[in-house]
Scaffold this motif. Structure first.
Motif, PDB file in Angstrom:
ATOM      1  N   ASP A 146       1.081   4.010  -3.070  1.00  0.00           N
ATOM      2  CA  ASP A 146       0.726   5.383  -2.728  1.00  0.00           C
ATOM      3  C   ASP A 146       1.831   6.349  -3.140  1.00  0.00           C
ATOM      4  OD1 ASP A 146      -0.556   7.592  -1.606  1.00  0.00           O
ATOM      5  OD2 ASP A 146       0.046   7.092   0.454  1.00  0.00           O
ATOM      6  N   THR A 157      -0.627  10.391  -1.855  1.00  0.00           N
ATOM      7  CA  THR A 157      -1.372  10.861  -3.027  1.00  0.00           C
ATOM      8  C   THR A 157      -2.241  12.055  -2.666  1.00  0.00           C
ATOM      9  OG1 THR A 157      -1.414   8.613  -3.938  1.00  0.00           O
ATOM     10  CG2 THR A 157      -3.003  10.185  -4.833  1.00  0.00           C
ATOM     11  N   GLU A 212      -6.113   9.660   5.945  1.00  0.00           N
ATOM     12  CA  GLU A 212      -6.791   9.817   4.655  1.00  0.00           C
ATOM     13  C   GLU A 212      -8.161  10.459   4.826  1.00  0.00           C
ATOM     14  OE1 GLU A 212      -4.732   5.896   2.560  1.00  0.00           O
ATOM     15  OE2 GLU A 212      -6.864   5.877   3.048  1.00  0.00           O
ATOM     16  N   ALA A 260      -4.333   3.534   0.658  1.00  0.00           N
ATOM     17  CA  ALA A 260      -3.149   3.862  -0.144  1.00  0.00           C
ATOM     18  C   ALA A 260      -3.261   5.277  -0.688  1.00  0.00           C
ATOM     19  CB  ALA A 260      -2.974   2.859  -1.281  1.00  0.00           C
ATOM     20  N   GLY A 261      -3.638   6.232   0.212  1.00  0.00           N
ATOM     21  CA  GLY A 261      -3.902   7.571  -0.292  1.00  0.00           C
ATOM     22  C   GLY A 261      -3.282   8.725   0.459  1.00  0.00           C
ATOM     23  N   VAL A 279      -9.093   7.630  -4.595  1.00  0.00           N
ATOM     24  CA  VAL A 279      -8.181   6.576  -4.159  1.00  0.00           C
ATOM     25  C   VAL A 279      -8.904   5.631  -3.205  1.00  0.00           C
ATOM     26  CG1 VAL A 279      -5.954   6.065  -3.102  1.00  0.00           C
ATOM     27  CG2 VAL A 279      -6.280   8.228  -4.317  1.00  0.00           C
ATOM     28  N   HIS A 285       0.828  -1.208   0.000  1.00  0.00           N
ATOM     29  CA  HIS A 285       0.000   0.000   0.000  1.00  0.00           C
ATOM     30  C   HIS A 285       0.866   1.263   0.000  1.00  0.00           C
ATOM     31  CE1 HIS A 285      -3.162  -2.859   1.094  1.00  0.00           C
ATOM     32  NE2 HIS A 285      -4.037  -1.920   0.785  1.00  0.00           N
TER      33      HIS A 285
END
Length: 400
Positions: A84, A107, A159, A103-104, A99, A80
């Motif tokens: 990312d 990002t 996130e 996994a953000g 996303v 992950h």
């Protein structure tokens, strides 16, 4: 508008990508899957940005039972985190990036620096609610629970805070976020679709009373409560059919079943459609389940459903009309509904016909695409891409 999608594997994210592509909105879709596994998605291979270097070997090792428990957790975390980071470094010019949660973080931060809206797409209950429910249930069945990796919880909470919007598939998931302090205005419920061309009745119902379960054979999916319900129902000649893969606790759950069953393993789409068509009832008594695509798939095939309130797709079920919604941890209630379906053929026929009508009214993946695009456009047009409210009571709320 131009939208980028990122997902650790495949899931519904590629259905979203295909819908965005059909409307001319897809900038790219990032995934940990190898490109060769995605040729059937309908997404232009030129728009697929595969980063398979950790996730793909992780899945292969997991499939063949070659990862010890500690290594499994470490490799999942690495998969992950590296995906990312890759997306953050190579994010194309776009208006919004959606996303799949987990996994953000990198990002989302990269998107905000560039003025790109960031949507966290969460398919399950709020991570804290999910962890609590599973801890309670493993204790209830007397099995050890390691807990969700604290790093995963920390990452998910960050996130939620970073996101301009959080998309969720059901009212149950939305309510879990609100209970954790997330402002309702930050959440957008976008139910998943179903392939109405594929999922339809293809054969008559089997002569025996066939009870079908589809999903991971796990505590989370409430398999132990299904076994108890079938025992309590005591329907003569009933056949319990299980379809899905095993998890670490599967062997112990099956050993304690106390009823005969057929375990078919993972099925192809065509075989799954045949099982839905043959079944007298589909039961999904999950303790926590963000949506449960198999519910709408079963309904599309005319199979009456019995689902727990914690299954997100319970939003589709009209009590006593298209199926039944029961409390979690209630095998006796499931047993009652099974007996009613067995005894009352008119009830069964009515539920079967109404289930098909209900799913067709809700719509397929095109409708999901329409709803998603509406949420994305609204998010992009929101001042500063920031909608009001905290994301779960964390002190990081709104911080950069």
């Amino acid at each position: 508008m131009r939208i980028t999608v990122s997902t650790i594997a495949r899931f519904h994210s590629f259905d979203l990508a295909a819908q965005l592509q059909a409307r001319g909105h897809l900038a790219a879709v990032f995934t940990g899957y190898p490109r060769r596994k995605l040729l059937d998605t309908g997404v232009d291979p030129a728009l697929i940005r595969s980063f398979p270097w950790v996730q793909t070997p992780y899945m292969a090792l997991l499939r063949y039972g070659l990862l010890p428990s500690r290594a499994e957790r470490e490799m999942a975390h690495l998969a992950h985190r590296t995906l990312d980071g890759h997306v953050a470094r190579t994010l194309p010019d776009c208006d919004l990036v959606s996303v799949l949660s987990g996994a953000g973080v990198a990002t989302g931060k990269a998107a905000r620096r560039r003025g790109i809206a960031y949507v966290c797409d969460r398919g399950s209950a709020h991570i804290r609610t999910q962890d609590r429910l599973l801890a309670e249930e493993f204790d209830r069945v007397g099995l050890p629970w390691r807990g969700i990796d604290p790093r995963v919880i920390e990452r998910e909470l960050e996130e939620y805070d970073l996101a301009d919007r959080i998309t969720v598939p059901s009212g149950a998931v939305r309510d879990s976020f609100v209970a954790q302090g997330v402002a309702p205005g930050k959440l957008a419920v976008v139910p998943y679709g179903v392939d109405l061309g594929l999922f339809r009745r293809v054969a008559p119902r089997a002569p025996e009373f066939r009870i079908l379960f589809v999903g991971g054979l796990s505590v989370r999916k409430g398999l132990h409560d299904l076994f108890a319900a079938v025992r309590l129902a005591g329907i003569p000649g009933a056949r319990l059919v299980l379809a899905g893969g095993g998890l670490p606790e599967t062997a112990r759950l099956l050993a304690a079943a106390g009823v005969p069953f057929d375990w078919l393993g993972s099925l192809s789409w065509s075989d799954l459609v045949r099982e839905f068509s043959a079944a007298a009832a589909f039961v999904l008594p999950s303790i926590e389940d963000g949506f449960g695509l198999v519910v709408s798939q079963a309904m599309a095939c005319g199979c009456p459903v019995i689902v727990s309130r914690n299954v997100g797709a319970a939003d589709l079920v009209q009590e006593g009309v298209t199926g039944f919604v029961v409390p979690i941890r209630s095998p006796e209630v499931i047993a009652d509904r099974l007996v009613r379906l067995h005894r009352d053929t008119d009830l069964w026929a009515g539920l079967s016909a109404a289930a098909v009508g209900r799913v067709r009214h809700i719509g397929g993946w095109r409708d999901y695409g329409d709803r998603s695009c509406a949420v994305f456009r609204e998010t992009i047009e929101a001042p500063g891409h920031r909608l009001p409210g905290p994301a779960g009571g964390a002190e990081r709320c709104g911080a950069e």
